[in-house]
Design an enzyme around this catalytic site. Structure first.
Site, PDB file in Angstrom:
ATOM      1  N   CYS A 116       0.874  -1.181   0.000  1.00  0.00           N
ATOM      2  CA  CYS A 116       0.000   0.000   0.000  1.00  0.00           C
ATOM      3  C   CYS A 116       0.908   1.227   0.000  1.00  0.00           C
ATOM      4  O   CYS A 116       2.134   1.114   0.128  1.00  0.00           O
ATOM      5  CB  CYS A 116      -0.848  -0.006   1.267  1.00  0.00           C
ATOM      6  SG  CYS A 116       0.187   0.010   2.743  1.00  0.00           S
TER       7      CYS A 116
ATOM      8  N   CYS B 197       2.577   5.774   8.941  1.00  0.00           N
ATOM      9  CA  CYS B 197       1.694   6.001   7.795  1.00  0.00           C
ATOM     10  C   CYS B 197       0.805   7.216   8.077  1.00  0.00           C
ATOM     11  O   CYS B 197       0.241   7.326   9.173  1.00  0.00           O
ATOM     12  CB  CYS B 197       0.818   4.773   7.555  1.00  0.00           C
ATOM     13  SG  CYS B 197      -0.387   5.070   6.242  1.00  0.00           S
TER      14      CYS B 197
ATOM     15  N   GLU C 199       0.482  -0.603  16.385  1.00  0.00           N
ATOM     16  CA  GLU C 199      -0.335   0.573  16.035  1.00  0.00           C
ATOM     17  C   GLU C 199      -1.219   0.978  17.218  1.00  0.00           C
ATOM     18  O   GLU C 199      -1.410   2.171  17.485  1.00  0.00           O
ATOM     19  CB  GLU C 199      -1.204   0.268  14.804  1.00  0.00           C
ATOM     20  CG  GLU C 199      -2.032   1.479  14.399  1.00  0.00           C
ATOM     21  CD  GLU C 199      -3.006   1.203  13.253  1.00  0.00           C
ATOM     22  OE1 GLU C 199      -2.696   0.372  12.381  1.00  0.00           O
ATOM     23  OE2 GLU C 199      -4.076   1.823  13.250  1.00  0.00           O
TER      24      GLU C 199
ATOM     25  N   SER D 172       1.909  -5.445   3.421  1.00  0.00           N
ATOM     26  CA  SER D 172       3.358  -5.324   3.616  1.00  0.00           C
ATOM     27  C   SER D 172       4.133  -6.395   2.841  1.00  0.00           C
ATOM     28  O   SER D 172       5.340  -6.543   3.022  1.00  0.00           O
ATOM     29  CB  SER D 172       3.688  -5.396   5.113  1.00  0.00           C
ATOM     30  OG  SER D 172       2.897  -6.367   5.753  1.00  0.00           O
TER      31      SER D 172
HETATM   32 FE1  SF4 Z   1      -3.253   1.277   5.559  1.00  0.00          FE
HETATM   33 FE2  SF4 Z   1      -1.253   0.585   7.181  1.00  0.00          FE
HETATM   34 FE3  SF4 Z   1      -0.895   0.715   4.542  1.00  0.00          FE
HETATM   35 FE4  SF4 Z   1      -1.203   2.953   5.941  1.00  0.00          FE
HETATM   36  S1  SF4 Z   1       0.488   1.480   6.111  1.00  0.00           S
HETATM   37  S2  SF4 Z   1      -2.186   2.498   3.984  1.00  0.00           S
HETATM   38  S3  SF4 Z   1      -2.678   2.313   7.457  1.00  0.00           S
HETATM   39  S4  SF4 Z   1      -2.213  -0.722   5.624  1.00  0.00           S
END
Ligand code: SF4
Length: 318
Positions: A20, A104, A134, A275
């Site tokens: 992501c 993030c 988190e 991830s």
């Molecule tokens: Fe979503 Fe975590 Fe990726 Fe940020 S790092 S976009 S909160 S999954």
């Protein structure tokens, strides 16, 4: 003698899957910090929950530690994408360490909401998983006692509100969309005045990956999810597939594949947590192709265009 033809295996590959924007940015921050300051650069906690990513960064000069006390004086330190309690950057500043925050931006957004709500006198009910970094980071944004963690509908039933008229709720970004809806419904039933966050806290990447799994699950006999056992969003993908009634397994790499899992499977779904890099998906497809005639099809449910800015000071190095 000609060898027997391989059996056919149809692969339905979910999209979006894998990295992501927050993970991409966090990895880039570590790489750019190494370029800018030279190795070693310390990273507090796994930058993202994936061993392959962590090992690659180690090879480039990153050193991973769990606590700031393990960082020697005079070297830069990066905070992981999951976010850190406020006390951590404060302690780094006290020691004169230069630090880069790879939290993030969508997690930081929840941090700011928590601060604002507590400043306006509200008590927060936080929906999340106990012990996840988190959650620890978000609780560390507000004074002790101003936020209560609930994980399940049963926790909601047992929650004693300091003032039922003055409650708000927030959530971890990587939860199951469906489970969270149930917990929120239970909260709203018990505390009709509870205030919801302005926008959805479960992030776009988590929701999109879960929706993509749901979209292919009906056509699959089984599902493999590439991801780490400590990756919240990856574990949720396994649960989502199982709830659609198909056997589902989390594996870290192709080498973890248990061939017995594929007995009787004609169509296999594949996805990857936020991830897990795409390389690992390709590695898995290649491994499957050793024993099967694979026919690959990607099913895209939505296109992602999100990207996040780098912290100031690293932009120039990018
Ligand atoms: Fe979503 Fe975590 Fe990726 Fe940020 S790092 S976009 S909160 S999954």
């Amino acid at each position: 003698m000609a060898s027997a033809p391989k059996p056919t295996l149809d692969l339905l590959i979910a999209a979006p899957r894998g990295f992501c924007a927050g993970v991409d940015r966090a990895i880039r921050i570590v790489e750019l910090a190494i370029e800018k300051y030279g190795a070693p650069v310390y990273v507090r906690h796994e930058i993202v929950h994936n061993k392959f990513v962590v090992d690659n960064l180690k090879a480039k000069g990153a050193i991973f530690v769990e606590e700031l006390d393990q960082v020697p004086d005079g070297v830069p330190v990066v905070f992981s994408a999951h976010g850190v309690p406020k006390a951590v950057p404060a302690k780094a500043a006290e020691r004169g360490l230069s630090y880069l925050d790879a939290t993030c931006p969508l997690v930081s957004k929840v941090h700011r909401q928590a601060e604002r709500l507590v400043a306006s006198g509200r008590h927060i009910v936080f929906i999340g998983h106990a012990g996840h970094p988190e959650v620890i980071g978000t609780f560390g944004q507000v004074p002790e006692g101003s936020m209560t963690l609930v994980e399940t509908v049963a926790d909601v039933a047992g929650f004693v509100a300091p003032n039922p008229e003055n409650l708000s709720f927030l959530t971890q970004t990587t939860l199951s969309v469906d489970d969270t809806a149930e917990v929120v419904a239970a909260l709203q039933a018990r505390f009709p005045a509870i205030q919801a966050p302005r926008g959805e806290d479960i992030c776009y990447a988590t929701s999109n990956r879960q929706a993509a799994v749901k979209a292919i699950a009906g056509a699959c006999d089984a599902m493999l999810v590439l991801g780490a056992p400590n990756s919240s969003n990856s574990l949720r993908l396994v649960e989502v597939a199982e709830r659609q009634g198909i056997p589902s397994k989390l594996i870290q790499r192709a080498a973890d594949l248990d061939w017995d899992f594929l007995d009787g499977v004609g169509t296999l779904g594949i996805t990857a947590g936020a991830s897990a890099p795409e390389e690992l998906v390709r590695e898995l497809v290649d491994r499957l192709a050793e024993r099967f005639e694979v026919r690959e099809r990607e099913v895209e449910t939505t296109e992602e265009t999100v990207s996040f800015k780098l912290p100031r000071g690293l932009e120039a190095a990018a």
